[in-house]
Design a protein around this motif. Structure first.
Motif, mmCIF file in Angstrom:
data_model
loop_
_atom_site.group_PDB
_atom_site.id
_atom_site.type_symbol
_atom_site.label_atom_id
_atom_site.label_comp_id
_atom_site.label_asym_id
_atom_site.label_seq_id
_atom_site.Cartn_x
_atom_site.Cartn_y
_atom_site.Cartn_z
ATOM 1 N N SER A 183 -8.223 14.992 75.109
ATOM 2 C CA SER A 183 -8.843 15.953 74.205
ATOM 3 C C SER A 183 -9.500 17.097 74.978
ATOM 4 C CB SER A 183 -9.870 15.245 73.318
ATOM 5 O OG SER A 183 -10.495 16.151 72.448
ATOM 6 N N MET A 184 -10.251 16.747 76.004
ATOM 7 C CA MET A 184 -10.912 17.762 76.831
ATOM 8 C C MET A 184 -9.886 18.636 77.564
ATOM 9 S SD MET A 184 -14.198 17.658 76.740
ATOM 10 C CE MET A 184 -15.472 16.602 76.146
ATOM 11 N N PHE A 185 -8.833 18.009 78.058
ATOM 12 C CA PHE A 185 -7.799 18.765 78.762
ATOM 13 C C PHE A 185 -7.146 19.791 77.837
ATOM 14 C CE2 PHE A 185 -3.327 19.352 79.855
ATOM 15 C CZ PHE A 185 -3.463 19.936 81.106
ATOM 16 N N LEU A 186 -6.755 19.350 76.629
ATOM 17 C CA LEU A 186 -6.121 20.273 75.692
ATOM 18 C C LEU A 186 -7.075 21.384 75.260
ATOM 19 C CD1 LEU A 186 -3.993 17.864 73.458
ATOM 20 C CD2 LEU A 186 -3.233 19.333 75.344
ATOM 21 N N LEU A 187 -8.345 21.051 75.088
ATOM 22 C CA LEU A 187 -9.337 22.081 74.778
ATOM 23 C C LEU A 187 -9.418 23.091 75.916
ATOM 24 C CD1 LEU A 187 -11.676 23.291 73.087
ATOM 25 C CD2 LEU A 187 -13.195 21.678 74.276
ATOM 26 N N ALA A 188 -9.445 22.608 77.143
ATOM 27 C CA ALA A 188 -9.534 23.499 78.303
ATOM 28 C C ALA A 188 -8.322 24.423 78.397
ATOM 29 C CB ALA A 188 -9.668 22.673 79.586
ATOM 30 N N VAL A 189 -7.150 23.902 78.092
ATOM 31 C CA VAL A 189 -5.949 24.741 78.116
ATOM 32 C C VAL A 189 -5.998 25.766 76.990
ATOM 33 C CG1 VAL A 189 -3.435 24.742 77.892
ATOM 34 C CG2 VAL A 189 -4.553 22.978 79.267
ATOM 35 N N ALA A 190 -6.428 25.341 75.806
ATOM 36 C CA ALA A 190 -6.472 26.246 74.653
ATOM 37 C C ALA A 190 -7.443 27.398 74.865
ATOM 38 C CB ALA A 190 -6.835 25.469 73.390
ATOM 39 N N ILE A 191 -8.573 27.141 75.540
ATOM 40 C CA ILE A 191 -9.561 28.217 75.697
ATOM 41 C C ILE A 191 -9.171 29.236 76.766
ATOM 42 C CG2 ILE A 191 -11.471 26.902 74.745
ATOM 43 C CD1 ILE A 191 -12.486 26.507 77.618
ATOM 44 N N LYS A 192 -8.065 28.998 77.431
ATOM 45 C CA LYS A 192 -7.544 30.051 78.304
ATOM 46 C C LYS A 192 -7.133 31.250 77.459
ATOM 47 C CE LYS A 192 -5.377 27.370 82.005
ATOM 48 N NZ LYS A 192 -4.028 27.081 82.546
ATOM 49 N N LYS A 193 -6.678 30.985 76.238
ATOM 50 C CA LYS A 193 -6.178 32.035 75.354
ATOM 51 C C LYS A 193 -7.149 32.355 74.213
ATOM 52 C CE LYS A 193 -2.895 34.712 73.707
ATOM 53 N NZ LYS A 193 -2.476 35.916 74.381
ATOM 54 N N LEU A 194 -7.896 31.360 73.761
ATOM 55 C CA LEU A 194 -8.775 31.530 72.605
ATOM 56 C C LEU A 194 -10.221 31.745 73.038
ATOM 57 C CD1 LEU A 194 -7.377 28.600 70.437
ATOM 58 C CD2 LEU A 194 -6.749 31.015 70.322
ATOM 59 N N PRO A 195 -11.004 32.472 72.249
ATOM 60 C CA PRO A 195 -12.416 32.642 72.585
ATOM 61 C C PRO A 195 -13.168 31.308 72.460
ATOM 62 C CG PRO A 195 -11.862 33.827 70.549
ATOM 63 C CD PRO A 195 -10.614 33.211 71.059
ATOM 64 N N ILE A 196 -13.997 31.003 73.426
ATOM 65 C CA ILE A 196 -14.735 29.739 73.437
ATOM 66 C C ILE A 196 -15.649 29.609 72.216
ATOM 67 C CG2 ILE A 196 -16.633 30.594 74.885
ATOM 68 C CD1 ILE A 196 -15.112 27.066 75.010
ATOM 69 N N GLY A 197 -16.209 30.727 71.759
ATOM 70 C CA GLY A 197 -17.103 30.710 70.602
ATOM 71 C C GLY A 197 -16.397 30.362 69.309
ATOM 72 N N THR A 198 -15.094 30.451 69.294
ATOM 73 C CA THR A 198 -14.295 30.023 68.146
ATOM 74 C C THR A 198 -13.684 28.657 68.409
ATOM 75 O OG1 THR A 198 -13.748 32.308 67.577
ATOM 76 C CG2 THR A 198 -12.316 30.598 66.690
ATOM 77 N N ALA A 199 -13.087 28.482 69.570
ATOM 78 C CA ALA A 199 -12.344 27.258 69.863
ATOM 79 C C ALA A 199 -13.240 26.020 69.861
ATOM 80 C CB ALA A 199 -11.635 27.388 71.211
ATOM 81 N N TYR A 200 -14.395 26.106 70.485
ATOM 82 C CA TYR A 200 -15.255 24.918 70.562
ATOM 83 C C TYR A 200 -15.731 24.462 69.180
ATOM 84 C CZ TYR A 200 -18.911 21.685 71.785
ATOM 85 O OH TYR A 200 -19.690 20.565 71.853
ATOM 86 N N PRO A 201 -16.258 25.365 68.342
ATOM 87 C CA PRO A 201 -16.663 24.895 67.010
ATOM 88 C C PRO A 201 -15.500 24.363 66.170
ATOM 89 C CG PRO A 201 -17.626 27.048 67.457
ATOM 90 C CD PRO A 201 -16.663 26.750 68.567
ATOM 91 N N VAL A 202 -14.318 24.963 66.298
ATOM 92 C CA VAL A 202 -13.161 24.462 65.566
ATOM 93 C C VAL A 202 -12.802 23.062 66.067
ATOM 94 C CG1 VAL A 202 -10.679 24.792 65.171
ATOM 95 C CG2 VAL A 202 -12.260 26.722 64.911
ATOM 96 N N TRP A 203 -12.821 22.865 67.367
ATOM 97 C CA TRP A 203 -12.531 21.550 67.964
ATOM 98 C C TRP A 203 -13.515 20.496 67.458
ATOM 99 C CZ3 TRP A 203 -15.467 19.191 72.137
ATOM 100 C CH2 TRP A 203 -14.845 18.097 72.731
ATOM 101 N N VAL A 204 -14.795 20.831 67.502
ATOM 102 C CA VAL A 204 -15.814 19.896 67.029
ATOM 103 C C VAL A 204 -15.650 19.638 65.532
ATOM 104 C CG1 VAL A 204 -18.291 19.622 66.624
ATOM 105 C CG2 VAL A 204 -17.483 20.472 68.821
ATOM 106 N N GLY A 205 -15.358 20.699 64.775
ATOM 107 C CA GLY A 205 -15.203 20.553 63.332
ATOM 108 C C GLY A 205 -14.043 19.654 62.957
ATOM 109 N N ILE A 206 -12.911 19.824 63.635
ATOM 110 C CA ILE A 206 -11.752 18.966 63.362
ATOM 111 C C ILE A 206 -12.106 17.513 63.679
ATOM 112 C CG2 ILE A 206 -9.403 18.367 64.098
ATOM 113 C CD1 ILE A 206 -8.983 21.422 64.550
ATOM 114 N N GLY A 207 -12.761 17.306 64.808
ATOM 115 C CA GLY A 207 -13.168 15.949 65.174
ATOM 116 C C GLY A 207 -14.152 15.347 64.189
ATOM 117 N N ALA A 208 -15.124 16.123 63.756
ATOM 118 C CA ALA A 208 -16.121 15.628 62.805
ATOM 119 C C ALA A 208 -15.483 15.328 61.451
ATOM 120 C CB ALA A 208 -17.239 16.654 62.648
ATOM 121 N N LEU A 209 -14.636 16.227 60.991
ATOM 122 C CA LEU A 209 -13.967 16.020 59.711
ATOM 123 C C LEU A 209 -13.079 14.780 59.756
ATOM 124 C CD1 LEU A 209 -13.219 17.099 56.871
ATOM 125 C CD2 LEU A 209 -11.367 18.359 57.986
ATOM 126 N N GLY A 210 -12.260 14.672 60.793
ATOM 127 C CA GLY A 210 -11.372 13.516 60.910
ATOM 128 C C GLY A 210 -12.131 12.206 61.006
#
Length: 108
Positions: free
Chosen positions: A46-73
């Motif tokens: 999970s951390m690895f994929l997040l790290a790869v994704a934030i190469k392209k996506l803004p961290i201020g968007t990617a991190y909350p979306v990542w946490v939100g998906i995890g919390a919702l699931g």
């Protein structure tokens, strides 16, 4: 990497976050080998994929979306499989969480 690929990686990372969060329940404080091993692997992936994704996506968007998906699931898993309560207020706040995740995606 194209933006849509980064979003797919981020969604996969969020789903793995759900997996490791739920897995924590079965590790018994990391005293059970196999649940602990699978939980640790899901955490790392999970951390690895997040790290790869934030190469392209803004961290201020990617991190909350990542946490939100995890919390919702995790919340949905608990309600579906662990006899956690399904109340109108809990459902309302999960809907608000989904709206927040979608809003962050649309605004980036």
């Amino acid at each position: 990497m194209e933006s849509w690929k980064a979003w797919l990686l981020l969604v996969a990372a969020g789903m793995l976050e759900t997996g490791w969060a739920v897995g924590l329940k079965y590790t018994a404080g990391f005293t059970r080998l196999w649940p602990s091993l699978w939980t640790g692997l899901a955490m790392a992936a999970s951390m690895f994929l997040l790290a790869v994704a934030i190469k392209k996506l803004p961290i201020g968007t990617a991190y909350p979306v990542w946490v939100g998906i995890g919390a919702l699931g995790t919340a949905l898993f608990g309600m579906a499989f662990l006899d956690e309560p399904v109340t109108w207020s809990r459902s309302l706040f999960l809907i608000l969480l989904v709206l927040s995740i979608v809003g962050l995606k649309m605004s980036s």
